[in-house]
Design a protein around this motif. Structure first.
Motif, PDB file in Angstrom:
ATOM      1  N   VAL A  87       0.765  -1.108  -0.071  1.00 62.22           N
ATOM      2  CA  VAL A  87       0.135   0.031   0.066  1.00 62.22           C
ATOM      3  C   VAL A  87       1.078   1.168  -0.061  1.00 62.22           C
ATOM      4  O   VAL A  87       1.926   1.231   0.956  1.00 62.22           O
ATOM      5  N   ALA A  88       0.500   2.122  -0.779  1.00 62.60           N
ATOM      6  CA  ALA A  88       1.401   3.397  -0.931  1.00 62.60           C
ATOM      7  C   ALA A  88       0.678   4.386  -0.343  1.00 62.60           C
ATOM      8  O   ALA A  88      -0.641   4.512  -0.482  1.00 62.60           O
ATOM      9  N   MET A  89       1.185   5.340   0.199  1.00 63.58           N
ATOM     10  CA  MET A  89       0.702   6.538   0.741  1.00 63.58           C
ATOM     11  C   MET A  89       1.266   7.649  -0.296  1.00 63.58           C
ATOM     12  O   MET A  89       2.328   7.972  -0.351  1.00 63.58           O
ATOM     13  N   VAL A  90       0.225   8.617  -0.664  1.00 63.81           N
ATOM     14  CA  VAL A  90       0.904   9.612  -1.363  1.00 63.81           C
ATOM     15  C   VAL A  90       0.477  10.980  -0.811  1.00 63.81           C
ATOM     16  O   VAL A  90      -0.730  11.028  -0.263  1.00 63.81           O
ATOM     17  N   ARG A  91       1.433  11.723  -0.594  1.00 63.75           N
ATOM     18  CA  ARG A  91       1.355  13.125   0.128  1.00 63.75           C
ATOM     19  C   ARG A  91       1.366  14.196  -0.811  1.00 63.75           C
ATOM     20  O   ARG A  91       2.373  14.228  -1.670  1.00 63.75           O
ATOM     21  N   GLU A 123       0.145   0.287  -7.021  1.00 59.72           N
ATOM     22  CA  GLU A 123      -0.591  -0.552  -6.190  1.00 59.72           C
ATOM     23  C   GLU A 123      -2.044  -0.193  -6.067  1.00 59.72           C
ATOM     24  O   GLU A 123      -2.503   0.672  -6.807  1.00 59.72           O
ATOM     25  N   ASP A 124      -2.688  -1.303  -5.871  1.00 62.15           N
ATOM     26  CA  ASP A 124      -4.215  -1.191  -5.894  1.00 62.15           C
ATOM     27  C   ASP A 124      -4.886  -0.482  -4.971  1.00 62.15           C
ATOM     28  O   ASP A 124      -5.952   0.247  -5.011  1.00 62.15           O
ATOM     29  N   ARG A 125      -4.300  -0.252  -3.662  1.00 62.67           N
ATOM     30  CA  ARG A 125      -4.851   0.707  -2.717  1.00 62.67           C
ATOM     31  C   ARG A 125      -3.645   1.827  -2.211  1.00 62.67           C
ATOM     32  O   ARG A 125      -2.703   1.590  -2.247  1.00 62.67           O
ATOM     33  N   LEU A 126      -4.176   3.018  -2.141  1.00 62.74           N
ATOM     34  CA  LEU A 126      -3.712   4.210  -1.851  1.00 62.74           C
ATOM     35  C   LEU A 126      -4.137   4.950  -0.676  1.00 62.74           C
ATOM     36  O   LEU A 126      -5.353   5.178  -0.537  1.00 62.74           O
ATOM     37  N   ILE A 127      -3.300   5.506   0.187  1.00 61.61           N
ATOM     38  CA  ILE A 127      -3.642   6.461   1.128  1.00 61.61           C
ATOM     39  C   ILE A 127      -3.261   7.779   0.600  1.00 61.61           C
ATOM     40  O   ILE A 127      -2.139   7.996   0.252  1.00 61.61           O
ATOM     41  N   ASP A 165     -10.298   9.613 -11.411  1.00 64.19           N
ATOM     42  CA  ASP A 165      -9.815   8.838 -12.473  1.00 64.19           C
ATOM     43  C   ASP A 165      -8.858   7.944 -11.619  1.00 64.19           C
ATOM     44  O   ASP A 165      -8.816   6.672 -12.250  1.00 64.19           O
ATOM     45  N   ALA A 166      -8.420   8.116 -10.565  1.00 66.08           N
ATOM     46  CA  ALA A 166      -7.409   6.994  -9.774  1.00 66.08           C
ATOM     47  C   ALA A 166      -8.034   6.198  -8.960  1.00 66.08           C
ATOM     48  O   ALA A 166      -7.477   5.626  -8.154  1.00 66.08           O
ATOM     49  N   HIS A 167      -9.287   6.519  -8.647  1.00 64.64           N
ATOM     50  CA  HIS A 167     -10.091   5.713  -7.718  1.00 64.64           C
ATOM     51  C   HIS A 167      -9.880   4.093  -7.834  1.00 64.64           C
ATOM     52  O   HIS A 167     -10.501   3.851  -8.548  1.00 64.64           O
ATOM     53  N   ARG A 168      -8.637   3.694  -7.040  1.00 65.98           N
ATOM     54  CA  ARG A 168      -8.531   2.459  -6.994  1.00 65.98           C
ATOM     55  C   ARG A 168      -8.452   1.988  -5.620  1.00 65.98           C
ATOM     56  O   ARG A 168      -7.237   1.901  -5.138  1.00 65.98           O
ATOM     57  N   GLY A 169      -9.473   2.183  -4.759  1.00 65.70           N
ATOM     58  CA  GLY A 169      -9.205   1.791  -3.236  1.00 65.70           C
ATOM     59  C   GLY A 169      -8.600   3.033  -2.528  1.00 65.70           C
ATOM     60  O   GLY A 169      -7.871   2.779  -1.698  1.00 65.70           O
ATOM     61  N   LEU A 170      -8.776   4.191  -2.985  1.00 66.99           N
ATOM     62  CA  LEU A 170      -8.317   5.373  -2.274  1.00 66.99           C
ATOM     63  C   LEU A 170      -8.911   5.703  -0.896  1.00 66.99           C
ATOM     64  O   LEU A 170     -10.141   5.301  -0.781  1.00 66.99           O
ATOM     65  N   ILE A 171      -7.929   6.090   0.035  1.00 64.53           N
ATOM     66  CA  ILE A 171      -8.523   6.337   1.153  1.00 64.53           C
ATOM     67  C   ILE A 171      -7.966   7.638   1.346  1.00 64.53           C
ATOM     68  O   ILE A 171      -6.672   7.979   1.384  1.00 64.53           O
ATOM     69  N   ALA A 201      -6.335   6.331   8.819  1.00 62.80           N
ATOM     70  CA  ALA A 201      -6.348   5.659   7.356  1.00 62.80           C
ATOM     71  C   ALA A 201      -5.474   4.291   7.632  1.00 62.80           C
ATOM     72  O   ALA A 201      -5.914   3.383   6.836  1.00 62.80           O
ATOM     73  N   CYS A 202      -4.527   4.503   8.267  1.00 61.59           N
ATOM     74  CA  CYS A 202      -3.629   3.341   8.372  1.00 61.59           C
ATOM     75  C   CYS A 202      -4.463   2.301   9.191  1.00 61.59           C
ATOM     76  O   CYS A 202      -4.071   1.288   8.608  1.00 61.59           O
ATOM     77  N   GLU A 203      -4.887   2.382  10.001  1.00 60.34           N
ATOM     78  CA  GLU A 203      -5.446   1.473  10.975  1.00 60.34           C
ATOM     79  C   GLU A 203      -6.643   0.648   9.987  1.00 60.34           C
ATOM     80  O   GLU A 203      -7.252  -0.412  10.361  1.00 60.34           O
ATOM     81  N   THR A 204      -7.205   1.332   8.982  1.00 59.38           N
ATOM     82  CA  THR A 204      -8.463   0.707   8.251  1.00 59.38           C
ATOM     83  C   THR A 204      -7.890  -0.298   7.145  1.00 59.38           C
ATOM     84  O   THR A 204      -8.452  -1.298   6.852  1.00 59.38           O
ATOM     85  N   LEU A 205      -6.584  -0.288   7.015  1.00 65.70           N
ATOM     86  CA  LEU A 205      -6.048  -1.406   6.347  1.00 65.70           C
ATOM     87  C   LEU A 205      -5.768  -2.689   6.856  1.00 65.70           C
ATOM     88  O   LEU A 205      -5.180  -2.847   8.148  1.00 65.70           O
ATOM     89  N   PRO A 206      -5.838  -3.899   6.280  1.00 65.07           N
ATOM     90  CA  PRO A 206      -5.552  -5.017   6.835  1.00 65.07           C
ATOM     91  C   PRO A 206      -4.136  -5.036   6.918  1.00 65.07           C
ATOM     92  O   PRO A 206      -3.438  -5.234   6.063  1.00 65.07           O
TER      93      PRO A 206
END
Length: 127
Positions: A33-37, A59-63, A82-88, A119-124
């Motif tokens: 999982v990547a976080m984009v700041r 990655e399939d999921r991004l914060i 456009d990028a909505h791929r499991g964005l948090i 946000a990180c806590e919501t990830l498995p």
């Protein structure tokens, strides 16, 4: 945490407002999982910064940490959609961005968290 500063638009005498910056950080123990700041002003003239970082993270999921955004228009909203791929979206979201999501009826299109820790806590967790 592996940190890659993928793009920094830098200052320009032709661009008086703060240059946008974006970076991707890979979070350990989250299964790629990547976080984009994103920080600074995000508009039609600078949205390429954010789009380039998103394109570089497969990655399939991004914060997406938007707490440092000082201005956002519909170009940021379009890039997020456009990028909505499991964005948090990690907040707190800047007031103007929150109003943009409400005004366009897109608030429910994204998972939001009040802060980065939540946000990180919501990830498995893996590994």
């Amino acid at each position: 945490m592996e940190r890659r500063n993928l793009y920094n638009a830098g200052a320009s005498p032709c661009r008086p407002h703060p240059a946008p910056q974006a970076e991707a950080v890979y979070l350990p123990g989250t299964g790629h999982v990547a976080m984009v700041r994103l920080s600074g002003e995000s508009d039609a003239a600078s949205i390429h910064v954010f789009r380039e970082v998103l394109a570089a993270t497969a990655e399939d999921r991004l914060i997406v940490d938007l707490t440092g955004v000082t201005f956002a228009d519909s170009s940021l909203l379009h890039a997020l959609l456009d990028a909505h791929r499991g964005l948090i979206l990690a907040g707190p979201l800047p007031r103007q961005l929150h109003h943009l999501l409400e005004a366009t009826g897109t608030t429910t299109r994204f998972t939001t968290a009040p802060d980065l820790d939540t946000a990180c806590e919501t990830l498995p967790r893996v590994g």
